[in-house]
Each structure stands twice: as structure tokens, then as C-alpha cells.
Enzyme design. Structure first.
Site, mmCIF file in Angstrom:
data_model
loop_
_atom_site.group_PDB
_atom_site.id
_atom_site.type_symbol
_atom_site.label_atom_id
_atom_site.label_comp_id
_atom_site.label_asym_id
_atom_site.label_seq_id
_atom_site.Cartn_x
_atom_site.Cartn_y
_atom_site.Cartn_z
ATOM 1 N N ALA A 247 3.177 -0.947 4.742
ATOM 2 C CA ALA A 247 2.648 -0.924 6.109
ATOM 3 C C ALA A 247 2.199 -2.308 6.587
ATOM 4 C CB ALA A 247 1.486 0.063 6.199
ATOM 5 N N HIS B 102 4.121 -4.606 9.091
ATOM 6 C CA HIS B 102 4.066 -4.481 10.545
ATOM 7 C C HIS B 102 2.735 -4.938 11.141
ATOM 8 C CE1 HIS B 102 7.448 -2.035 9.354
ATOM 9 N NE2 HIS B 102 6.646 -1.184 8.737
ATOM 10 N N TYR C 52 11.434 8.375 0.766
ATOM 11 C CA TYR C 52 11.308 7.314 -0.233
ATOM 12 C C TYR C 52 11.952 7.637 -1.585
ATOM 13 C CZ TYR C 52 7.999 5.680 3.247
ATOM 14 O OH TYR C 52 7.437 5.277 4.427
ATOM 15 N N ASP D 23 1.867 -15.747 6.031
ATOM 16 C CA ASP D 23 1.246 -17.079 5.924
ATOM 17 C C ASP D 23 1.201 -17.530 4.470
ATOM 18 O OD1 ASP D 23 0.818 -17.463 8.624
ATOM 19 O OD2 ASP D 23 -1.360 -17.224 8.545
ATOM 20 N N ARG E 151 13.421 4.178 12.334
ATOM 21 C CA ARG E 151 12.263 5.082 12.274
ATOM 22 C C ARG E 151 11.408 4.888 13.536
ATOM 23 N NH1 ARG E 151 9.504 4.720 6.538
ATOM 24 N NH2 ARG E 151 8.442 6.548 7.408
ATOM 25 N N PRO F 245 0.778 -1.231 0.000
ATOM 26 C CA PRO F 245 0.000 0.000 0.000
ATOM 27 C C PRO F 245 0.814 1.288 0.000
ATOM 28 C CG PRO F 245 -0.227 -1.159 2.101
ATOM 29 C CD PRO F 245 0.460 -2.086 1.141
ATOM 30 N N ASN F 246 0.340 2.209 -0.818
ATOM 31 C CA ASN F 246 0.855 3.578 -0.942
ATOM 32 C C ASN F 246 2.155 3.674 -1.731
ATOM 33 O OD1 ASN F 246 -1.257 4.930 0.522
ATOM 34 N ND2 ASN F 246 -0.446 3.940 2.362
ATOM 35 N N ARG G 238 7.643 0.410 13.440
ATOM 36 C CA ARG G 238 8.163 -0.130 12.173
ATOM 37 C C ARG G 238 9.271 -1.160 12.399
ATOM 38 N NH1 ARG G 238 5.792 3.232 8.265
ATOM 39 N NH2 ARG G 238 5.516 5.340 9.041
ATOM 40 N N GLU H 33 12.716 -9.915 1.415
ATOM 41 C CA GLU H 33 11.920 -8.747 1.813
ATOM 42 C C GLU H 33 12.751 -7.483 1.611
ATOM 43 O OE1 GLU H 33 11.398 -8.845 6.036
ATOM 44 O OE2 GLU H 33 10.017 -7.140 6.079
ATOM 45 N N ASN I 198 7.813 -5.927 -0.998
ATOM 46 C CA ASN I 198 7.862 -4.807 -0.058
ATOM 47 C C ASN I 198 6.419 -4.641 0.399
ATOM 48 O OD1 ASN I 198 7.872 -2.482 1.379
ATOM 49 N ND2 ASN I 198 9.042 -1.277 -0.094
ATOM 50 N N HIS J 86 12.740 -3.073 1.941
ATOM 51 C CA HIS J 86 12.152 -1.782 2.338
ATOM 52 C C HIS J 86 13.056 -0.676 1.850
ATOM 53 C CE1 HIS J 86 9.181 -3.798 4.715
ATOM 54 N NE2 HIS J 86 10.143 -4.586 5.150
ATOM 55 N N LEU J 87 12.447 0.357 1.282
ATOM 56 C CA LEU J 87 13.225 1.495 0.790
ATOM 57 C C LEU J 87 13.933 2.207 1.941
ATOM 58 C CD1 LEU J 87 10.418 2.776 -1.554
ATOM 59 C CD2 LEU J 87 12.676 2.077 -2.363
ATOM 60 N N SER J 88 13.197 2.411 3.021
ATOM 61 C CA SER J 88 13.751 3.127 4.173
ATOM 62 C C SER J 88 14.307 2.129 5.186
ATOM 63 C CB SER J 88 12.659 3.978 4.818
ATOM 64 O OG SER J 88 11.639 3.147 5.351
ATOM 65 N N ARG K 155 5.220 11.998 -3.100
ATOM 66 C CA ARG K 155 5.184 12.512 -1.737
ATOM 67 C C ARG K 155 6.406 11.999 -0.984
ATOM 68 N NH1 ARG K 155 0.104 13.271 0.409
ATOM 69 N NH2 ARG K 155 1.323 14.323 2.005
HETATM 70 O O1 CA2 Z 1 10.541 1.711 3.611
HETATM 71 C C1 CA2 Z 1 9.677 1.034 3.032
HETATM 72 O O2 CA2 Z 1 9.823 0.572 1.910
HETATM 73 C C2 CA2 Z 1 8.341 0.793 3.741
HETATM 74 O O3 CA2 Z 1 7.933 -0.545 3.442
HETATM 75 C C3 CA2 Z 1 7.379 1.788 3.167
HETATM 76 C C4 CA2 Z 1 6.019 1.794 3.845
HETATM 77 C C5 CA2 Z 1 6.148 1.863 5.367
HETATM 78 O O4 CA2 Z 1 4.875 1.702 5.952
HETATM 79 C C6 CA2 Z 1 7.096 0.792 5.898
HETATM 80 O O5 CA2 Z 1 7.220 0.960 7.289
HETATM 81 C C7 CA2 Z 1 8.463 0.910 5.254
HETATM 82 C C8 CA2 Z 1 5.189 3.001 3.394
HETATM 83 C C9 CA2 Z 1 5.037 3.098 1.925
HETATM 84 C C10 CA2 Z 1 4.464 4.431 1.602
HETATM 85 O O6 CA2 Z 1 4.991 4.815 0.371
HETATM 86 C C11 CA2 Z 1 4.923 6.125 0.036
HETATM 87 C C12 CA2 Z 1 5.681 6.491 -1.037
HETATM 88 C C13 CA2 Z 1 5.677 7.793 -1.436
HETATM 89 C C14 CA2 Z 1 4.892 8.724 -0.775
HETATM 90 C C15 CA2 Z 1 4.138 8.343 0.295
HETATM 91 C C16 CA2 Z 1 4.129 7.024 0.711
#
Ligand code: CA2
Length: 145
Positions: free
Chosen positions: A76, A79, A22, A86, A106, A9-10, A110, A97, A73, A99-101, A17
Site C-alpha cells: 500500500a 501509492h 494474491y 526518497d 484495480r 504491509p500486509n 492503485r 518494483e 513490493n 506487484h503481485l496484482s 486471505r
Molecule cells: O499487488 C501487489 O503486490 C500490491 O502491492 C499488494 C498491496 C496493495 O496495496 C497494492 O496496491 C498492490 C496489498 C498487500 C496486501 O497483501 C495481502 C496478502 C494477502 C491477504 C491480504 C493482503
């Protein structure tokens, strides 16, 4: 050999954003980078992004028997979801797995990933480079004798 790049998601908002967290590049740029690496390795690549947990579970199940590696990836859902790990465990497809960040530096919520225990490796905090590393790692693991 076929890999599935799966984003949660997102992540469709990449580049639009929160560039400080990211990065400035969008999902198309990420997938183009992954495709270049897969082409270099001779790996067929499929990709999937969804904002819905059940859709991600359905896509993992659809990979059963026809996909050699998954790079999730779960965003959210990393977590919160028990259904995603599963499903990954049920299909028995090795996954790395990503994650960008750096989820460990953080917010406290997370720091826990429900997916890490079913992944052969977790890569975080490396931006798009992390996806490339994941593809290369899975390829090496699957082709090592
Ligand atoms: O660091 C990552 O890749 C995360 O999986 C990104 C998730 C976050 O909930 C994880 O804790 C770490 C959030 C993805 C939201 O992506 C966005 C990208 C651009 C602008 C806003 C949100």
C-alpha cells in the site's frame, strides 16, 4: 552480488486471505522461490518484510554500500509514500518494483506509484513469477558489459 527482497504491509498475510487476488501460496513459498532463483544465479539473497513505513526506510538505508539490487513490493505504501522512493534514490541501488496484482486494472487509487519513477522497471500482475522476473532482470542488467 547481493539482492534484497523487500515486502511491505500486509504481505505477511499472503496465502491466508484474498487468494483470488494474491494467490494461495504464503510468504515462505515466495521467499523459497526467490532463493532458488538467486541460488541458480549465484546471488546472495536477503529478505525483509514490515508493516511499518519507517522500518522499510531504515532497511533501505542499511543496504547502502553492501547490496547490489533491491526488489521492493512496497504494497500500500506504493501509492502513499514519498519516504520510500526518497530512500531508494538516496542509496542509489538499482531496484525493480514488483506487484503481485495488476495495479493498473484495480481501483483508481492503485494506478499511481510513487516508487515507479525511481525503479529501473516495474513488473505487476504476474504473481510470484514477477519476483523471479525481477531478480533475473536485475542480474542481467548488473552483469551486462
Ligand atoms: O499487488 C501487489 O503486490 C500490491 O502491492 C499488494 C498491496 C496493495 O496495496 C497494492 O496496491 C498492490 C496489498 C498487500 C496486501 O497483501 C495481502 C496478502 C494477502 C491477504 C491480504 C493482503
Amino acid at each position: 552480488m547481493k539482492f534484497l527482497i523487500m515486502n511491505g504491509p500486509n504481505l505477511n498475510l499472503l496465502g491466508l486471505r484474498e487468494p483470488d487476488i494474491y494467490g494461495k501460496e504464503d510468504m515462505n513459498a515466495l521467499l523459497a522461490r526467490c532463493q532458488r532463483v538467486c541460488d541458480e544465479l549465484g546471488v546472495q539473497m536477503e529478505s525483509f518484510q514490515s508493516n511499518h513505513e519507517g522500518a522499510l526506510v531504515d532497511r533501505i538505508q542499511a543496504a547502502y554500500g553492501n547490496t547490489d539490487g533491491i526488489i521492493p513490493n512496497p504494497a500500500a505504501y506504493t501509492h502513499t509514500s514519498v519516504a520510500i522512493p526518497d530512500a531508494l534514490k538516496a542509496v542509489s541501488i538499482p531496484c525493480v518494483e514488483v506487484h503481485l496484482s495488476d495495479i493498473n486494472s484495480r481501483e483508481a487509487f492503485r494506478r499511481h506509484s510513487f516508487v515507479s519513477p525511481v525503479a529501473v522497471r516495474t513488473i505487476c500482475g504476474k504473481g510470484f513469477d514477477g519476483y523471479e522476473e525481477a531478480i533475473r532482470f536485475l542480474y542481467q542488467k548488473l552483469t551486462a558489459h
